[in-house]
Design an enzyme around this catalytic site. Sequence first.
Site, short mmCIF file in Angstrom:
data_model
loop_
_atom_site.label_atom_id
_atom_site.label_comp_id
_atom_site.label_asym_id
_atom_site.label_seq_id
_atom_site.Cartn_x
_atom_site.Cartn_y
_atom_site.Cartn_z
N ASP A 1 0.87 -1.18 0.00
CA ASP A 1 0.00 0.00 0.00
C ASP A 1 0.90 1.23 0.00
O ASP A 1 2.13 1.14 0.15
CB ASP A 1 -0.96 -0.03 1.19
CG ASP A 1 -2.20 0.86 0.94
OD1 ASP A 1 -2.16 1.71 0.03
OD2 ASP A 1 -3.20 0.70 1.66
C1 NOJ Z 1 -4.20 3.83 0.09
C2 NOJ Z 1 -5.35 2.91 0.36
O1 NOJ Z 1 -5.19 2.29 1.62
C3 NOJ Z 1 -5.52 1.83 -0.70
O2 NOJ Z 1 -6.72 1.17 -0.46
C4 NOJ Z 1 -5.49 2.43 -2.07
O3 NOJ Z 1 -5.65 1.40 -3.02
C5 NOJ Z 1 -4.18 3.15 -2.27
N1 NOJ Z 1 -4.06 4.21 -1.29
C6 NOJ Z 1 -4.05 3.73 -3.68
O4 NOJ Z 1 -4.95 4.73 -3.88
#
Ligand code: NOJ
Length: 763
Positions: A282
Site C-alpha cells: 500500500d
Molecule cells: C491507500 C489505500 O489504503 C488503498 O486502499 C489504495 O488502493 C491506495 N491508497 C491507492 O490509492
Amino acid sequence: MKKLCLLGLFVSLASHQVLAATTPVPLENKDAFISDLMKQMTLDEKIGQLRLISIGPEMPRELIRKEIAAGNIGGTFNSITRAENRPMQDAAMRSRLKIPMFFAYDVIHGHRTIFPIPLALASSWDMDAIGQSGRVAAKEAAADSLDITFAPMVDISRDPRWGRSSEGFGEDTYLTSRIAGVMVRAYQGATPSAADSIMASVKHFALYGAVEGGRDYNTVDMSPVKMYQDYLPPYRAAIDAGAGGVMVALNSINGIPATANTWLMNDLLRKDWGFKGLAVSDHGAIFELIKHGVARDGREAAKLAIKAGIDMSMNDTLYGKELPGLLKSGEIEQKDIDNAVREVLAAKYDMGLFKDPYLRIGKAEDDPADTYAESRLHRAEAREVARRSLVLLKNQNETLPLKKDAKVALVGPLAKAPIDMMGSWAAAGRPAQSVTLFDGMSSVIGDKANLIYARGANITSDKKVLGYLNFLNFDAPEVVDDPRPANVLIEEAVKAAKDADVIVAAVGESRGMSHESSSRTDLNIPETQRELIRALKATGKPLVLVLMNGRPLTILEENQSADAILETWFSGTEGGNAIADVLFGDYNPSGKLPVTFPRSVGQIPTYYNHLSIGRPFTPGKPGNYTSQYFDDTTGPLFPFGYGLSYTQFALSDMALSSTTLNATGKLDASVMVKNTGKRDGETVVQLYIQDVTGSMIRPVKELKNFQKIMLKAGEQKVVHFTISEDDLKFYNSQLKYAAEPGKFNVQIGLDSQDVTQQSFELL
Ligand code: NOJ
C-alpha cells in the site's frame, strides 16, 4: 502498426506486438518468455519494474516519461485516460526492452458510472446485481486504458467506527467471501487479458478491518483461529476466483507489519494458498516500516519488504535506492529480486500487455471526444443495482410508499448533495452527473409546487469536523456549509413541513465521514441534523428519514421519532432515481443489512455471529451475572440480515430431510415462504447453522447460505438448501479445518434473529 522493437524475443505478427531480434521464444509460452526476458534485464531494469508510482501534480509528466523510457518505472496509478496513458506507454516502447507499463486505479464501486458503495452492494444480497456493477466498472475502466484495479476490498469489519467500513462488504465472512469471488470474476471477465477486463487485486491483505478501536492504520492483534475462521476466507475466496493481485495491508498483525510479514506473504499466501500473482504494497508502506519500529532505516525497510515478498512498492523510492546495495552486500539474494520481477512481468503478461501494450489504450483516433460524455455512462444498470441495495428499516402505518400526488417537504443537507451520492472512493465519477434525491423526486412529482425543498441543517455545526472533512478534499471544499444560523435553517424546514402532507428528510453523513482515515468515536447523526429531526417530528407530520451514510449509525432516537426509515448508504450516480423508485413504490425494497446496527457506540462490537459464552443474556429475562450492559437494552437496534418490504413474508413448515448426516451425505433444509401481503416483492431467505458442542467454542450461529427470491402477492414457494459436511467445517485449535460429529442447529429466517429452527446430528 506501432513502431516495434527488439527484445531478443520472438513474438507473433499481430499489430503492437513486441518484436524479437534473436532467440525465438514464443509469446505463448509464458514462463519461457518471461525467463528469457529476465535474462536480458539489467539489475536497474529489474528494480525499475518494482516501482509503482502515483501520477499527481508532484512529478512533471515529462520527467515521468523520461524515467519510463529509462526503464525505471513498472506501472502507474491515478492516471486514467487513454490520452494521458498513451504517451507513457509510448515511452515504455522507447525503453531498451520495451516492457509495457500497466495503469492502475482504485475502481472500487464503478468507474465513470458510480454504483452504490460496497457496503450498499452487499445490502442487495444479489450476486447478479453485484456482478453487474463490477462488470460495468471493468468495461468503463478498460475503455479508459486501465489495466488493473485495487479492488475488491474484502476486509471484514465488525467495528463501524472504522471509516473504511463503507468500502467493504460488511461483517460476515460467508457473505463477503461470496461477493469477493463475484467481484473478481466480474472485473476479470473470462480472462484478465481481454480488452474489456481489468485485473483485480484483492485488498487489504490482511485483517485491515480489525484495526484496534476502529482507528485507521492501528494495530491488529488476533488469535490464529479467529483469523482463519473469520477474517482470512474472503481474501482466499478472491484468490481462488483468480484475482491476479493482492494489495498488502498497512497494519501490523500480532506485532509484525503485513508489509514485512513473511508468514503472511510467503507461508500463508504463496505456499499454503498457492498464490502466484502480484503483491503490491500500500501507499508508502515500505517506508512506514521504520515508523512501525521494525526497521532502523530505509535500507532495512526495503530488505524486510523484499524478503517478505512485496513485489511492487507503491509510491516510495526505497527499492530503487536500497536494493542494489543490499544485493551487493549479500543481505538479499538475486532471487529475492527476481521473484518479485517475475511476478510483475507475469501480471503484465496476464493482463495481455506483452501481446499488445496498447490493448486498452487503443488508437488515438478512437479516443472519446468527451471523456465525460453521457453516452459513456451506464445509468440503467446503476439505477437497477442501486434500488436493490436500499434497506427499509421501518415503515409504521404504511407511511411508505408515498403517493405520487402527495405534497412533500424534502429537507436535509443530503437532499441536494451530488458529491455525497457517490460515496467515498468514487473513482472517476463526476458529481455533476449524479442524480440527487431532489432530482429523483422531482422527476416523479410532476407538479413542482408539490415538492418543497429546504436545507434544514448543515452536515455538522462542528467547525473542527468541517475543517477536517474539507481538508480531505484537495480540490475544493466538498462539504457545503450554509452560513445561516442553525435555527433559521430549521425554521425554514419546519415551515416547509407544515405546508406539506409528508416530510422526507435526507440526513446522515457526508461521504468523507466514511472514508480512509475517517474513524469516529460517535456514530450518531451529527447533532445539528438531530435538532432538525426533532423539530420536524414536533410538527406532527409523517416523517420519513432517508439515511445516507457509509457505516451503521446509532439511531435509537431517530428510530423512535420517524415513521419510516430507508437506509440508502451512498447510492451512486443514479442514487436519487433509485431512492425515488422506492419512496414512491415503483420498486419494492428488498435489501438486507450486511452489518449489525448497534444501539450505541458503547455496545461495539455487536456482530451477530459471536462465540457462545457461559453466561449468555436471554432477552426478556434480565438478571444479574449474565452478559449484558445494565444501562441499556442488550442486543442490537437492527440485526444483521434485517430489512423490510412493502409486502410481508411468512415462513412455515421448516423441515430437514433427515435428522442425521454422514460425512459424504447431503441434507435438505426447506421452508415454505409465502408472500402474505398485497404487493409482489423479493426477500432474502437466510440459512444459519450452529455447531452446538465442539472441541472449541463455536459461534451462536453462522450464515451458511441464502437465496433472494421473488414472490407475487399471495404466492408461496418452498425454498431448499443443501447442507453437507463442508458447511460444518471449522478451524480447530490446531488450525485443522474439519467438521466434528455432534448436534447442529439449523435456523432459517428473513434476518439473523427471527428464525425458525430444527436440529440434526453429524455422524
Ligand atoms: C491507500 C489505500 O489504503 C488503498 O486502499 C489504495 O488502493 C491506495 N491508497 C491507492 O490509492
